[in-house]
Design an enzyme around this catalytic site. Sequence first.
Site, mmCIF file in Angstrom:
data_model
loop_
_atom_site.group_PDB
_atom_site.id
_atom_site.type_symbol
_atom_site.label_atom_id
_atom_site.label_comp_id
_atom_site.label_asym_id
_atom_site.label_seq_id
_atom_site.Cartn_x
_atom_site.Cartn_y
_atom_site.Cartn_z
ATOM 1 N N GLY A 274 0.924 -1.153 -0.083
ATOM 2 C CA GLY A 274 -0.034 0.004 -0.190
ATOM 3 C C GLY A 274 0.949 1.198 0.022
ATOM 4 O O GLY A 274 0.306 2.270 -0.456
ATOM 5 N N GLU B 58 2.564 -8.098 -1.607
ATOM 6 C CA GLU B 58 1.162 -8.657 -1.268
ATOM 7 C C GLU B 58 1.023 -10.091 -1.689
ATOM 8 O O GLU B 58 0.438 -10.891 -0.809
ATOM 9 C CB GLU B 58 -0.028 -7.828 -2.027
ATOM 10 C CG GLU B 58 -0.137 -6.564 -1.588
ATOM 11 C CD GLU B 58 0.482 -5.286 -2.206
ATOM 12 O OE1 GLU B 58 1.585 -5.797 -2.596
ATOM 13 O OE2 GLU B 58 0.215 -4.390 -2.105
HETATM 14 C C1 3H9 Z 1 -0.613 -4.219 1.452
HETATM 15 O O1 3H9 Z 1 -0.290 -3.336 1.554
HETATM 16 C C2 3H9 Z 1 -2.037 -4.441 0.827
HETATM 17 C C3 3H9 Z 1 -2.514 -3.225 -0.033
HETATM 18 O O2 3H9 Z 1 -2.208 -3.609 -1.330
HETATM 19 C C4 3H9 Z 1 -3.757 -2.986 -0.206
HETATM 20 C C5 3H9 Z 1 -4.714 -2.726 1.103
HETATM 21 C C6 3H9 Z 1 -6.160 -2.438 0.580
HETATM 22 N N1 3H9 Z 1 1.776 -4.224 9.219
HETATM 23 O O3 3H9 Z 1 9.982 -7.177 9.558
HETATM 24 P P1 3H9 Z 1 10.577 -6.478 10.974
HETATM 25 C C7 3H9 Z 1 5.910 -5.009 12.033
HETATM 26 S S1 3H9 Z 1 -0.233 -5.803 2.329
HETATM 27 C C8 3H9 Z 1 1.989 -4.204 10.394
HETATM 28 O O4 3H9 Z 1 11.302 -7.055 11.934
HETATM 29 P P2 3H9 Z 1 12.698 -5.219 9.356
HETATM 30 C C9 3H9 Z 1 6.468 -6.187 12.241
HETATM 31 O O5 3H9 Z 1 5.573 -7.382 12.390
HETATM 32 C C10 3H9 Z 1 1.194 -5.234 3.381
HETATM 33 N N2 3H9 Z 1 3.091 -4.432 11.179
HETATM 34 O O6 3H9 Z 1 11.412 -5.276 10.504
HETATM 35 C C11 3H9 Z 1 7.557 -6.179 13.267
HETATM 36 O O7 3H9 Z 1 6.801 -6.182 14.571
HETATM 37 P P3 3H9 Z 1 7.291 -6.439 16.041
HETATM 38 C C12 3H9 Z 1 2.504 -5.327 2.216
HETATM 39 C C13 3H9 Z 1 4.171 -4.589 10.406
HETATM 40 O O8 3H9 Z 1 13.230 -3.811 9.388
HETATM 41 C C14 3H9 Z 1 8.189 -4.575 13.127
HETATM 42 O O9 3H9 Z 1 6.847 -4.188 12.227
HETATM 43 N N3 3H9 Z 1 3.589 -4.862 3.062
HETATM 44 C C15 3H9 Z 1 4.051 -4.561 9.037
HETATM 45 O O10 3H9 Z 1 13.412 -6.365 9.349
HETATM 46 C C16 3H9 Z 1 9.304 -4.557 12.486
HETATM 47 O O11 3H9 Z 1 9.180 -5.498 11.369
HETATM 48 C C17 3H9 Z 1 4.451 -5.835 3.325
HETATM 49 O O12 3H9 Z 1 4.185 -7.100 3.105
HETATM 50 C C18 3H9 Z 1 2.878 -4.268 8.447
HETATM 51 N N4 3H9 Z 1 2.614 -4.192 7.072
HETATM 52 O O13 3H9 Z 1 11.703 -5.302 8.027
HETATM 53 C C19 3H9 Z 1 5.467 -5.377 4.020
HETATM 54 N N5 3H9 Z 1 5.150 -4.617 8.504
HETATM 55 O O14 3H9 Z 1 8.510 -5.628 16.166
HETATM 56 C C20 3H9 Z 1 5.803 -6.267 5.215
HETATM 57 C C21 3H9 Z 1 6.251 -4.719 9.563
HETATM 58 O O15 3H9 Z 1 6.052 -6.377 17.032
HETATM 59 N N6 3H9 Z 1 6.922 -5.964 6.291
HETATM 60 N N7 3H9 Z 1 5.551 -5.035 10.695
HETATM 61 O O16 3H9 Z 1 7.773 -7.976 15.784
HETATM 62 C C22 3H9 Z 1 8.399 -6.096 5.792
HETATM 63 O O17 3H9 Z 1 8.444 -6.737 4.459
HETATM 64 C C23 3H9 Z 1 9.305 -5.694 6.904
HETATM 65 O O18 3H9 Z 1 8.654 -5.774 7.849
HETATM 66 C C24 3H9 Z 1 10.181 -4.335 6.427
HETATM 67 C C25 3H9 Z 1 10.962 -4.063 7.675
HETATM 68 C C26 3H9 Z 1 11.025 -4.680 5.075
HETATM 69 C C27 3H9 Z 1 9.128 -3.401 6.391
#
Ligand code: 3H9
Length: 692
Positions: A102, A125
């Site tokens: 998003g 996604e």
């Molecule tokens: C989407 O966007 C759908 C849209 O198309 C449409 C909507 C209508 N939400 O990974 P880390 C938390 S789908 C909530 O250890 P890093 C994670 O759980 C989404 N929480 O850090 C962790 O929490 P905790 C598409 C999230 O530096 C903390 O943040 N986006 C989210 O190694 C740190 O994360 C993705 O799929 C989230 N979206 O990596 C991206 N993301 O500390 C998913 C993270 O409590 N995220 N958290 O354990 C990632 O790939 C990695 O987290 C990122 C950072 C690269 C961003």
Amino acid sequence: MTEPVTWTLDNGIGRIEIDNPPVNALSNAVRKGISDALKALGDERSLTAVVIACAGRTFIAGADIREFGKPRQPPTLAELCDQIERFPHPVVAALHGTALGGGFEIALACHARVAAIGTRIGLPEVKLGLIPGAGGTNRLARIVGAVEALQIALSGDPIDSDRAHALGLVDKVTDGEPVSQAVALARALKQPPVPTRSLPIEGAESAALEERIAKALSKTAGQHAPAAIVESLRRAIALPFDEAVAADRETFADLSAGAQSKALRHAFFAERQAAKFDSPVGSGKRIEKVAILGAGTMGGGIAMSFAAAGIAVLLIDTGTEALERGLARIQSNYDRSVSRKSISADEAERRLARIATATDRASAADADLVIEAVFEDMDLKKQIFSDLEAICAPDCILASNTSALDIDAIAHVLKHRDRFVGMHFFSPANVMKLCEIVRGADTSAATIASAITVARRIAKIPVVSGNCDGFIGNRMVAKRSAQVDRLLQQGALPQQVDAALKAFGFPMGPLAINDMSGLDIGYSIRKRRGTSFPIADAVVESGRLGQKTGGGYYRYEAGSRTPIADPEVAALIEQVRARLGVVPREFDEGQMIERMIYPLINEGAKILEEGIAQRASDIDVVWLNGYGFPRWRGGPMFHAGTVGLSEIAQKLTLFAEETGDASLMPSALLVRLAGAGATFDDWDKGTLRDAA
Ligand code: 3H9
């Protein structure tokens, strides 16, 4: 509570800043905040352009995954993207860190994008079983063309700022902070801005697109999201923009309520949870100097993992010949990566330069961490660790990569056992993500924390396991292997067993894997333990040791790794059945899957009950990252919840009765959870444990 979105107006440029740690996810409050800020700025007479930027370590990393399945408040993300795109003044996104899902959709709706060097941009996604839900694929295709958009959305992998620039996705890459450059660009942009939705889609009718689609779908059979992404792109091409995006939103809602997306979201959080160790100590000792003992395939792979993370390692083996062989293997791995373009030749050289070698253990004297990766011989390992204790500093962490030996027995030779730990890497160690951190009876919390931290630094996914035969993963595999042999005894053929697990979603069947790793290893373990798998034993005793001898459960043509069903093996199996007095029967795919998967779930329940694993979700992480369990099924323990624990308990009882094998009876925990109508997730949440 401070507002997650604020805005300012300076010299005609509005600046919207999102500050929603840790990753600026698009929660209800953030979407509304951006929308309100745009409305307020739109009322300002002096406004000429807007910049959207984020505080903290990253631009918006996507929708807030924790809010999925909960009520959504307006505006939807698609509405917000429309509002940005239709804004009467240029809106520029200032990207840093990651702009994902998003977050990237918002950036695509902006009229221009500036990125700090190193920013990673993508639509992950698909990895959550979803499609971009706010017009992401549609807008992306209008900027980079249909084929490239499909590639980005189907892989889910981020691209870096340079590639994004080359594709025209970002207008400028800057090596400083991106906001001032975004402001400069905003001032220079035309008014009124051109909305992305009005651009044509290049390559929409191309043969290249159809080829990509066919190839991608053949590789992702059974998975809903990839097929839905293809449909989304086809709609982008065929339908008016608003209609196509409205259909995307419906698909997104269906997928996010479906079992596959739930499983993939479970996997996402489970992996992050696994790295959390229940202990008051922090992240442990900072590791700068690493020595690895044993330059074999495993030691070399571990060394490559450190080198890839920029950490220098010392690879130690007893003779120069062994070291030369080890280095040659490492070099050839790098050559392959360079020829596949996964790393550059310069990067390969830099990594190789980080691997130094030595022939005496004394060279490990100043290491902060020593990982032993020699062959599985208890006496040898004991000797090595008692030498290391005399050589290394008292706070050096001593780790064994054993997969088969009792780590407390190894630790027995040490005076200071608190710093000893198992670090079980999986082969090939430079590729496989899993690392079981095995906690001995005396391993300290600080040592576990240090091992977890260093494993994360080298991009592994650590899972803490107690010390038991096979730790978490191999202990469970052993249960499946017993059932595989039983299926062969009772009537199935190797190719049927393997096809069943491939249909379930494993990339390879267990027997083809055994052929690949060599059948003699398991055979000698069984002999040592005095156990027997009648078919497996007969295959080995007939001289078939797997791919290395041109045949195992399958035959292999010279130079090929493709398993071919072999009538000789079928005849061999017939002989064993006759000897055992078994009248063969037929199994359908579903029955074979149940017989192979349910016993391993049962063993997982015992592992939980005994406290070997901290959480059921940790067991899932082990299977997803070490054993090829289909990610879209969430891992064995999550899958159990999808099937229903009482169904599994009933079937296990039936299998135990049918086979006379009492070890197949459902474990006490499985029975208890099934009786309560609960899942392993409930166990992880602690509610049932407290009631026990
Ligand atoms: C989407 O966007 C759908 C849209 O198309 C449409 C909507 C209508 N939400 O990974 P880390 C938390 S789908 C909530 O250890 P890093 C994670 O759980 C989404 N929480 O850090 C962790 O929490 P905790 C598409 C999230 O530096 C903390 O943040 N986006 C989210 O190694 C740190 O994360 C993705 O799929 C989230 N979206 O990596 C991206 N993301 O500390 C998913 C993270 O409590 N995220 N958290 O354990 C990632 O790939 C990695 O987290 C990122 C950072 C690269 C961003």
